[in-house]
Design a protein around this motif. Structure first.
Motif, PDB file in Angstrom:
ATOM      1  N   VAL A   1       5.129  -0.576  -0.415  1.00 15.96           N
ATOM      2  CA  VAL A   1       4.988   0.332  -1.700  1.00 15.96           C
ATOM      3  C   VAL A   1       4.676   1.794  -1.031  1.00 15.96           C
ATOM      4  O   VAL A   1       3.474   1.739  -0.354  1.00 15.96           O
ATOM      5  N   ARG A   2       5.164   2.675  -1.151  1.00 14.60           N
ATOM      6  CA  ARG A   2       4.920   4.042  -0.450  1.00 14.60           C
ATOM      7  C   ARG A   2       5.133   5.036  -1.420  1.00 14.60           C
ATOM      8  O   ARG A   2       6.236   4.879  -2.472  1.00 14.60           O
TER       9      ARG A   2
ATOM     10  N   GLU B   1      -3.388   3.943  -8.759  1.00 14.47           N
ATOM     11  CA  GLU B   1      -4.064   4.416  -7.765  1.00 14.47           C
ATOM     12  C   GLU B   1      -3.804   5.735  -7.222  1.00 14.47           C
ATOM     13  O   GLU B   1      -4.677   6.479  -6.808  1.00 14.47           O
TER      14      GLU B   1
ATOM     15  N   LEU C   1       0.758   2.698  -0.063  1.00 17.88           N
ATOM     16  CA  LEU C   1       0.031   2.127  -1.023  1.00 17.88           C
ATOM     17  C   LEU C   1      -0.478   0.835  -1.098  1.00 17.88           C
ATOM     18  O   LEU C   1      -1.486   0.216  -1.538  1.00 17.88           O
ATOM     19  N   SER C   2       0.564   0.021  -0.730  1.00 22.22           N
ATOM     20  CA  SER C   2       0.408  -1.433  -0.734  1.00 22.22           C
ATOM     21  C   SER C   2       1.400  -2.108   0.275  1.00 22.22           C
ATOM     22  O   SER C   2       2.369  -1.580   0.496  1.00 22.22           O
TER      23      SER C   2
ATOM     24  N   ARG D   1      -0.047  -1.127 -10.449  1.00 22.37           N
ATOM     25  CA  ARG D   1      -1.379  -0.530  -9.715  1.00 22.37           C
ATOM     26  C   ARG D   1      -1.043   0.460  -8.719  1.00 22.37           C
ATOM     27  O   ARG D   1      -2.371   1.148  -8.623  1.00 22.37           O
ATOM     28  N   SER D   2      -0.223   0.383  -8.049  1.00 17.12           N
ATOM     29  CA  SER D   2      -0.101   1.282  -6.916  1.00 17.12           C
ATOM     30  C   SER D   2       0.238   2.742  -7.605  1.00 17.12           C
ATOM     31  O   SER D   2      -0.654   3.803  -6.962  1.00 17.12           O
TER      32      SER D   2
END
Length: 222
Positions: A11-12, A158, A3-4, A154-155
């Motif tokens: 970030v996963r 999302e 994700l980031s 945020r991740s």
């Protein structure tokens, strides 16, 4: 799913195989760092341990939780956010379980969360049938005040959007993480001063140090 990815921090989506290190992370950097666990003499991480493990694993399989790994430090786990899908039937089930729990540290915390959710009237307020419900978010001490909490927030939101959920809800128990969440677009829809949450003898159940004065229900449309 990643994700980031920036400055070596990945970030996963959390996997079931991550749970052993996530469990240790929760023990070391969440349970006793949160206002409801500060100064706690009970070992909350050992209370109903097997059942809590099953609950966390069931949540992880939903695919709404994330981990942050420091690729500059051998893939060290530096942040987590654990979230689930909440609907009316699941909330009713969780509230019933909370009401029936013994009055230990785990039971007390779940009773307070259930009280806040009931009083916030989330489904009635927003007119949704389900939403993303945050259970825990925490950052490694070495990464605090370095923007990782914002990246996690945020991740996570999302991910909720990608999964088609219309709303994010979290319990703001910690002053600092609550301030970050509100700067990122969350609103406080219900709050309670810790000093006003008392036992049968009129004594506050939680006495966290300032600035942790209130617990809040935070919401953001996705």
């Amino acid at each position: 799913m990643i994700l980031s990815q920036r400055n070596g921090i990945i970030v996963r989506v959390m996997k079931e195989s991550d749970y052993p290190i996530v469990k240790t992370f929760l023990r070391d950097y969440f349970h006793y760092d949160e206002p409801m666990g500060m100064g706690l003499k009970e070992q909350i991480h050992l209370q109903h341990e097997e059942e809590v493990d099953r609950q966390y694993l069931a949540v992880i399989t939903q695919g709404l939780s994330i981990v942050a790994l420091d690729d500059n430090n051998g893939g060290l786990l530096v942040g987590i956010a654990v979230a689930e899908t909440m609907d009316c039937s699941e909330m009713a089930k969780q509230h019933k379980e909370a009401d029936e729990m013994e009055p230990n540290a785990l039971g007390r915390s779940r009773k307070l969360i259930a009280k806040m959710e009931r009083e916030a009237k989330i489904f009635e307020r927003f007119g949704v049938s389900s939403y993303m419900n945050l259970l825990a978010i925490s950052v490694h001490p070495s990464m605090r005040k370095r923007g990782l909490l914002v990246i996690l927030s945020r991740s996570l939101r999302e991910l909720g959007r990608l999964r088609g959920l219309p709303l994010f809800i979290g319990s703001g128990t910690n002053y600092y993480s609550t301030q970050v969440a509100m700067k990122e677009g969350c609103e406080s829809i219900h709050s309670l001063a810790y000093a006003d949450y008392k036992d049968d003898h009129g004594r506050p159940i939680y006495n966290p140090p300032a600035p942790h004065t209130h617990i809040r229900v935070l919401a953001a449309k996705l």
